[in-house]
Write a protein that holds these residues in place. Structure first.
Motif, PDB file in Angstrom:
ATOM      1  N   VAL A 130     -59.623 -30.739   5.005  1.00 20.29           N
ATOM      2  CA  VAL A 130     -59.683 -32.153   4.636  1.00 20.29           C
ATOM      3  C   VAL A 130     -59.092 -32.328   3.238  1.00 20.29           C
ATOM      4  O   VAL A 130     -59.797 -32.323   2.221  1.00 20.29           O
ATOM      5  N   ASP A 131     -57.764 -32.381   3.191  1.00 20.64           N
ATOM      6  CA  ASP A 131     -57.011 -32.728   1.986  1.00 20.64           C
ATOM      7  C   ASP A 131     -57.330 -31.846   0.781  1.00 20.64           C
ATOM      8  O   ASP A 131     -57.260 -32.297  -0.369  1.00 20.64           O
ATOM      9  N   GLY A 132     -57.688 -30.603   1.015  1.00 21.48           N
ATOM     10  CA  GLY A 132     -57.966 -29.680  -0.076  1.00 21.48           C
ATOM     11  C   GLY A 132     -59.348 -29.810  -0.677  1.00 21.48           C
ATOM     12  O   GLY A 132     -59.731 -29.014  -1.532  1.00 21.48           O
ATOM     13  N   TYR A 133     -60.125 -30.802  -0.246  1.00 20.24           N
ATOM     14  CA  TYR A 133     -61.470 -31.000  -0.783  1.00 20.24           C
ATOM     15  C   TYR A 133     -62.486 -30.082  -0.119  1.00 20.24           C
ATOM     16  O   TYR A 133     -63.440 -29.626  -0.755  1.00 20.24           O
ATOM     17  N   ALA A 134     -62.306 -29.851   1.153  1.00 20.83           N
ATOM     18  CA  ALA A 134     -63.234 -29.031   1.924  1.00 20.83           C
ATOM     19  C   ALA A 134     -62.551 -28.736   3.252  1.00 20.83           C
ATOM     20  O   ALA A 134     -61.419 -29.160   3.511  1.00 20.83           O
ATOM     21  N   GLY A 135     -63.265 -28.017   4.108  1.00 26.17           N
ATOM     22  CA  GLY A 135     -62.748 -27.741   5.441  1.00 26.17           C
ATOM     23  C   GLY A 135     -63.849 -27.168   6.296  1.00 26.17           C
ATOM     24  O   GLY A 135     -64.917 -26.804   5.806  1.00 26.17           O
ATOM     25  N   HIS A 136     -63.574 -27.095   7.612  1.00 27.10           N
ATOM     26  CA  HIS A 136     -64.581 -26.495   8.488  1.00 27.10           C
ATOM     27  C   HIS A 136     -63.937 -25.676   9.591  1.00 27.10           C
ATOM     28  O   HIS A 136     -62.779 -25.875   9.961  1.00 27.10           O
TER      29      HIS A 136
ATOM     30  N   GLN B 285     -63.171 -24.297 -11.198  1.00 34.22           N
ATOM     31  CA  GLN B 285     -62.424 -25.555 -11.230  1.00 34.22           C
ATOM     32  C   GLN B 285     -61.403 -25.556 -12.359  1.00 34.22           C
ATOM     33  O   GLN B 285     -61.685 -25.141 -13.482  1.00 34.22           O
ATOM     34  N   SER B 286     -60.197 -26.033 -12.034  1.00 31.86           N
ATOM     35  CA  SER B 286     -59.124 -26.145 -13.031  1.00 31.86           C
ATOM     36  C   SER B 286     -58.385 -27.452 -12.778  1.00 31.86           C
ATOM     37  O   SER B 286     -58.808 -28.271 -11.957  1.00 31.86           O
ATOM     38  N   ALA B 287     -57.285 -27.650 -13.474  1.00 35.32           N
ATOM     39  CA  ALA B 287     -56.549 -28.915 -13.380  1.00 35.32           C
ATOM     40  C   ALA B 287     -56.090 -29.186 -11.946  1.00 35.32           C
ATOM     41  O   ALA B 287     -55.621 -28.282 -11.247  1.00 35.32           O
ATOM     42  N   ALA B 288     -56.226 -30.432 -11.539  1.00 35.41           N
ATOM     43  CA  ALA B 288     -55.833 -30.825 -10.183  1.00 35.41           C
ATOM     44  C   ALA B 288     -54.321 -30.715 -10.009  1.00 35.41           C
ATOM     45  O   ALA B 288     -53.537 -30.928 -10.940  1.00 35.41           O
ATOM     46  N   GLU B 289     -53.939 -30.343  -8.781  1.00 40.36           N
ATOM     47  CA  GLU B 289     -52.539 -30.309  -8.384  1.00 40.36           C
ATOM     48  C   GLU B 289     -52.425 -31.063  -7.058  1.00 40.36           C
ATOM     49  O   GLU B 289     -53.430 -31.280  -6.374  1.00 40.36           O
ATOM     50  N   PRO B 290     -51.227 -31.460  -6.659  1.00 40.14           N
ATOM     51  CA  PRO B 290     -51.085 -32.163  -5.371  1.00 40.14           C
ATOM     52  C   PRO B 290     -51.681 -31.342  -4.226  1.00 40.14           C
ATOM     53  O   PRO B 290     -51.316 -30.172  -4.032  1.00 40.14           O
ATOM     54  N   GLY B 291     -52.620 -31.923  -3.495  1.00 39.47           N
ATOM     55  CA  GLY B 291     -53.261 -31.238  -2.382  1.00 39.47           C
ATOM     56  C   GLY B 291     -54.303 -30.226  -2.780  1.00 39.47           C
ATOM     57  O   GLY B 291     -54.913 -29.583  -1.915  1.00 39.47           O
ATOM     58  N   LYS B 292     -54.517 -30.072  -4.091  1.00 36.82           N
ATOM     59  CA  LYS B 292     -55.473 -29.086  -4.607  1.00 36.82           C
ATOM     60  C   LYS B 292     -56.327 -29.774  -5.677  1.00 36.82           C
ATOM     61  O   LYS B 292     -56.135 -29.576  -6.875  1.00 36.82           O
ATOM     62  N   PRO B 293     -57.274 -30.615  -5.251  1.00 36.63           N
ATOM     63  CA  PRO B 293     -57.970 -31.488  -6.206  1.00 36.63           C
ATOM     64  C   PRO B 293     -58.776 -30.758  -7.265  1.00 36.63           C
ATOM     65  O   PRO B 293     -59.047 -31.325  -8.324  1.00 36.63           O
ATOM     66  N   TYR B 294     -59.169 -29.512  -7.008  1.00 38.21           N
ATOM     67  CA  TYR B 294     -59.966 -28.772  -7.988  1.00 38.21           C
ATOM     68  C   TYR B 294     -59.219 -27.545  -8.520  1.00 38.21           C
ATOM     69  O   TYR B 294     -59.822 -26.642  -9.077  1.00 38.21           O
TER      70      TYR B 294
END
Length: 456
Positions: free
Chosen positions: A61-67, A27-36
């Motif tokens: 799902v908005d950079g948080y997860a996906g399936h 985890q590093s600093a959040a960026e647009p569309g890349k929350p972690y």
């Protein structure tokens, strides 16, 4: 019964595991569309793009997860994995971000936790499809990105997507973990008044779920002299604090077992003294009034995971794992009493719950347990015993609709969260076989499965 040949993908599974290890996904600093942060997002996209190349339906799902999804139907079978990792730490024999293959193992940060399992789950889904199985339920391989730092990714994901009807998490030991301890991450904060005859700066620990392997401090005296101190311990998973050597505790012991190290009125002294006297070398919470255990799920544990002190503020993080039979709110109430009852400046210490993951318990007779047991026993010829675990997984986000099911085999030291983390390739492929069978068991209606058995 349908037959599955996931082993034919061994070279691909090893290749993509190595490639995924090479993406630093801390985890590093959040960026647009890349929350972690950038690295975690790159790892997520790697797995989603791989699923897309296999012609599965893919959702981010908005950079948080996906399936990655296969099949149709109202009900969902979910397999949860994660692509984020803890920091590399020190003491490696192998480069931690290269995915070295040697002596039948793949070495690197995330090799065991949880990148190899993420890749294996995707190829298990491919093997199921290539066998000709048509699922009665949708199967989703869900890739998370914040498992190591609070699991807020799954909070966001499940606010947008439905909970699976049946789920398992490939992030723990076999056979079946139907119970997980609750997990509290607690922050202790105190504003420090300037003045007095000196002050302390201290920094230790990298994450709430790690035993800190290093800690350093500067002790400033009124006469402007500076004493520099440091301690190196041994990292371990925060759920098993006795497996490590806590560097913060070692440094506190130096400070308070050698009184000459500190001036009587040094700023931060009372905060650190409280930690030392109420936690110190204990990992069972006895001096905090927290000690408890049950026979099935073990004892409560406390890990003093992080500390930050400067001239203005003191901050510490505790990670508490409590048995299924305990109550999280009661644990917190006891913690506050144990920390603050005798502290002279207790009103100035803030105690805050940073995250709370409730215990997991799925009853032995549940249909999920029955089906996973059948898959495990078919694949291994061994009974599918139910076990309890101190570590926390995404099963905590499934609201007792899911359990942890592999991918680690008992007796193998994968060194997860430690230097030279590894996965044994043969065991990874055994897991892929079990995972494929589990997908089959969960995606078919009982009547359809009986028909398949008769036809086979």
């Amino acid at each position: 019964m349908a037959t599955f040949d996931v082993r034919k993908y061994e070279r691909d599974i090893v290749f993509h595991t190595r490639q995924l290890i090479r993406i630093r996904s801390v985890q590093s600093a959040a960026e647009p569309g890349k929350p972690y942060g950038e690295g975690v997002y790159r790892a997520l996209r790697y797995m989603l793009d791989l699923g897309e190349s296999m012609r599965f339906r893919v959702t981010e799902v908005d950079g948080y997860a996906g399936h990655v999804e296969y099949g149709s139907g109202k009900e969902i079978v979910g397999v949860l994995t994660h692509v984020d990792t803890v920091p590399e730490g020190t003491g490696w024999t192998y480069p931690p971000l290269e995915g070295v293959v040697e002596d039948g193992g793949i070495y690197g940060r995330g090799a065991a936790d949880n990148k190899s399992a993420a890749v294996a789950a995707l190829y298990s889904l491919l093997a199921l499809r290539e066998s000709g199985v048509v699922p009665d339920r949708r199967i989703r391989i869900i890739f998370g990105t914040n498992e190591e730092n609070g699991m807020t990714d799954m909070d966001y994901y499940f606010a947008k997507e439905p909970l699976p009807d049946y789920g398992f998490v490939t992030d723990g030991p076999y056979p079946i973990v139907n119970a997980e301890k609750g997990s509290l991450v607690v922050g202790l904060r105190q504003k420090l008044a300037r003045g007095g005859s000196g002050w302390i700066a201290m920094n230790g620990g990298e994450a709430p779920n790690l035993v800190p392997e290093s800690c350093f401090a500067f002790v400033y005296s009124a006469g402007k002299s500076v004493l520099e101190m440091s301690k190196r311990g041994r990292s371990a998973h925060g759920a098993f604090p006795d497996d490590g050597l806590n560097a913060i505790v070692l440094l506190l012991a130096d400070l308070f077992e050698r009184p000459e190290m500190l001036e009587a009125e040094a700023s931060g002294d009372s905060f650190l003294r409280l930690l030392y006297e109420r936690i110190g070398r204990e990992t069972n919470g006895e001096s905090l009034g927290l000690a408890c255990r049950d026979e099935e799920h073990g004892a409560l544990t406390v890990n003093l995971a992080q500390i930050r002190l400067d001239r203005n503020q003191a901050f510490a993080v505790l990670n508490i794992r409590y048995p299924v039979s305990a109550n999280g709110e009661e644990v917190m109430a006891k913690l506050k009493r144990g920390l603050l009852s005798e502290a002279a400046d207790s009103t100035e210490i803030e105690v805050e719950v940073l995250s709370h993951l409730e215990p997991v318990y799925v009853a032995p007779g549940h249909e999920l347990i029955r089906r996973l047991s059948r898959a495990y026993e078919k694949a291994t010829g061994e009974p599918a015993k139910l076990i309890s675990m101190a570590g926390g997984t995404y099963a905590k986000k499934l609201r007792n609709r899911g359990v942890t099911f592999g991918h680690a085999f008992q007796g193998t030291d994968s060194r997860f969260h430690q230097a030279d983390e590894r996965v044994v390739v043969e065991e990874l492929m055994r897991h892929a076989e079990i995972c494929t069978l589990a997908l089959y068991e969960l995606c078919k209606d009982e009547g359809e499965m009986e028909h398949d058995h008769l036809r086979g």
